[in-house]
Design a protein around this motif. Structure first.
Motif, PDB file in Angstrom:
ATOM      1  N   PHE A 158       0.922  -0.954   0.052  1.00  0.00           N
ATOM      2  CA  PHE A 158       0.306   0.162   0.031  1.00  0.00           C
ATOM      3  C   PHE A 158       0.852   1.010  -0.033  1.00  0.00           C
ATOM      4  O   PHE A 158       1.934   1.123   0.546  1.00  0.00           O
ATOM      5  N   SER A 159       0.260   1.846  -0.880  1.00  0.00           N
ATOM      6  CA  SER A 159       1.249   3.879  -0.246  1.00  0.00           C
ATOM      7  C   SER A 159      -0.163   4.522   1.121  1.00  0.00           C
ATOM      8  O   SER A 159      -0.604   3.538   1.293  1.00  0.00           O
ATOM      9  N   LYS A 160       0.672   5.302   1.588  1.00  0.00           N
ATOM     10  CA  LYS A 160       0.116   5.837   2.968  1.00  0.00           C
ATOM     11  C   LYS A 160      -0.791   6.495   1.897  1.00  0.00           C
ATOM     12  O   LYS A 160      -2.237   6.228   3.247  1.00  0.00           O
ATOM     13  N   ASP A 161      -1.418   6.631   1.230  1.00  0.00           N
ATOM     14  CA  ASP A 161      -2.336   7.923   0.798  1.00  0.00           C
ATOM     15  C   ASP A 161      -3.178   7.201  -0.043  1.00  0.00           C
ATOM     16  O   ASP A 161      -4.355   8.212  -0.043  1.00  0.00           O
ATOM     17  N   SER A 162      -3.713   6.013   0.326  1.00  0.00           N
ATOM     18  CA  SER A 162      -4.755   5.278  -0.328  1.00  0.00           C
ATOM     19  C   SER A 162      -4.795   3.793   1.243  1.00  0.00           C
ATOM     20  O   SER A 162      -3.715   3.142   0.718  1.00  0.00           O
ATOM     21  N   SER A 163      -6.238   3.495   0.905  1.00  0.00           N
ATOM     22  CA  SER A 163      -6.162   2.014   1.415  1.00  0.00           C
ATOM     23  C   SER A 163      -6.037   0.927   0.127  1.00  0.00           C
ATOM     24  O   SER A 163      -6.738  -0.510   0.635  1.00  0.00           O
ATOM     25  N   THR A 164      -5.983   1.243  -0.812  1.00  0.00           N
ATOM     26  CA  THR A 164      -6.383   0.591  -2.442  1.00  0.00           C
ATOM     27  C   THR A 164      -4.951   0.098  -2.550  1.00  0.00           C
ATOM     28  O   THR A 164      -3.746   0.992  -2.890  1.00  0.00           O
ATOM     29  N   PRO A 165      -4.477  -1.833  -2.631  1.00  0.00           N
ATOM     30  CA  PRO A 165      -3.140  -1.812  -2.829  1.00  0.00           C
ATOM     31  C   PRO A 165      -2.480  -1.316  -3.875  1.00  0.00           C
ATOM     32  O   PRO A 165      -3.404  -1.132  -5.067  1.00  0.00           O
ATOM     33  N   LEU A 166      -1.434  -1.280  -3.910  1.00  0.00           N
ATOM     34  CA  LEU A 166      -0.969  -0.912  -5.133  1.00  0.00           C
ATOM     35  C   LEU A 166      -1.211  -2.054  -5.417  1.00  0.00           C
ATOM     36  O   LEU A 166      -0.781  -2.428  -7.134  1.00  0.00           O
ATOM     37  N   TRP A 167      -0.377  -3.316  -5.023  1.00  0.00           N
ATOM     38  CA  TRP A 167      -0.491  -4.437  -5.515  1.00  0.00           C
ATOM     39  C   TRP A 167      -0.717  -5.695  -4.792  1.00  0.00           C
ATOM     40  O   TRP A 167      -0.563  -5.493  -3.383  1.00  0.00           O
ATOM     41  N   THR A 168      -1.251  -7.028  -5.120  1.00  0.00           N
ATOM     42  CA  THR A 168      -1.195  -8.061  -4.413  1.00  0.00           C
ATOM     43  C   THR A 168      -0.744  -8.965  -4.801  1.00  0.00           C
ATOM     44  O   THR A 168      -0.778  -8.738  -6.270  1.00  0.00           O
ATOM     45  N   TYR A 169      -0.167  -9.675  -4.432  1.00  0.00           N
ATOM     46  CA  TYR A 169       0.353 -10.961  -4.450  1.00  0.00           C
ATOM     47  C   TYR A 169      -0.352 -11.709  -3.588  1.00  0.00           C
ATOM     48  O   TYR A 169      -0.208 -11.853  -2.711  1.00  0.00           O
ATOM     49  N   ASN A 170      -0.719 -13.747  -4.626  1.00  0.00           N
ATOM     50  CA  ASN A 170      -1.028 -14.501  -3.489  1.00  0.00           C
ATOM     51  C   ASN A 170       0.430 -15.905  -3.745  1.00  0.00           C
ATOM     52  O   ASN A 170       0.749 -16.315  -5.271  1.00  0.00           O
ATOM     53  N   SER A 171       0.917 -15.916  -2.866  1.00  0.00           N
ATOM     54  CA  SER A 171       1.759 -16.785  -2.581  1.00  0.00           C
ATOM     55  C   SER A 171       1.615 -18.559  -2.547  1.00  0.00           C
ATOM     56  O   SER A 171       2.230 -19.479  -2.774  1.00  0.00           O
ATOM     57  N   GLY A 172       0.122 -18.652  -2.154  1.00  0.00           N
ATOM     58  CA  GLY A 172      -0.501 -19.830  -2.738  1.00  0.00           C
ATOM     59  C   GLY A 172      -0.909 -20.529  -1.488  1.00  0.00           C
ATOM     60  O   GLY A 172      -0.906 -21.932  -1.623  1.00  0.00           O
ATOM     61  N   SER A 173      -0.144 -19.731  -0.381  1.00  0.00           N
ATOM     62  CA  SER A 173       0.124 -20.959   1.464  1.00  0.00           C
ATOM     63  C   SER A 173      -0.762 -19.889   2.265  1.00  0.00           C
ATOM     64  O   SER A 173      -0.997 -18.585   1.773  1.00  0.00           O
TER      65      SER A 173
END
Length: 173
Positions: A158-173
């Motif tokens: 996240f950026s401190k400026d938004s609660s919307t993630p800049l990106w998300t990655y699923n590690s599968g575990s």
């Protein structure tokens, strides 16, 4: 603190302790009313943050202190147990993450956790984000970025400026 001059410790005796490296006598301590397992200190040792777990009939809390006093600058009542806290190097921004505490059977709600971002000047979160699982979070030294990782395998930036993630990655575990 970054130079090792000060040490902050949370304890299972429901207290937060603030020490100088000079000796083992606390400069001060504060009774939170519940286990204070999550603690952090700004690089210069000026600001201290702690989070409490949540016992029976006790609300979980996030606390912020200026190190010169055992009286909190503010506290925030979280909706679930505070799992992690992190403070930027200058103490300007604080991140806290939560999880569901044990219920009477000793189970967790694995499908719930939040990340909160605070400015040091207010106990009202700048934003929060709900995860689908228990979550741990940390803030960058400059306070501009927050990383969060859930037990569902999702890692978000996240950026401190938004609660919307800049990106998300699923590690599968």
């Amino acid at each position: 603190s970054a130079d090792g001059r000060y040490v902050i410790a949370g304890s299972g005796d429901d207290k937060v302790y603030f020490f100088s490296r000079a000796n083992n006598t606390p400069l001060w301590n504060y009774t939170t009313g519940d286990n204070a397992y999550a603690v952090d200190i700004s690089s210069d040792g000026k600001y201290i943050v702690a989070g409490t777990y949540a016992g029976s009939n006790i609300d979980p809390e996030v606390y912020l202190w200026e190190s010169s006093s055992s009286t909190p600058l503010w506290n925030f009542t979280a909706d679930k147990a505070v799992r992690s806290v992190s403070i930027s190097a200058d103490g300007e921004y604080i991140v806290a993450s939560t999880e569901s505490p044990d219920d009477e059977e000793g189970d967790y709600d694995e499908n719930y956790g939040k990340v909160y971002l605070f400015d040091k000047d207010s106990s009202t979160p700048l934003w929060n984000y709900t995860f689908g699982s228990r979550v741990f979070a940390a803030i960058s030294e400059d306070g501009k970025f927050i990383a969060a990782s859930g037990h569902d395998g999702n890692i978000s930036l996240f950026s401190k400026d938004s609660s919307t993630p800049l990106w998300t990655y699923n590690s599968g575990s």
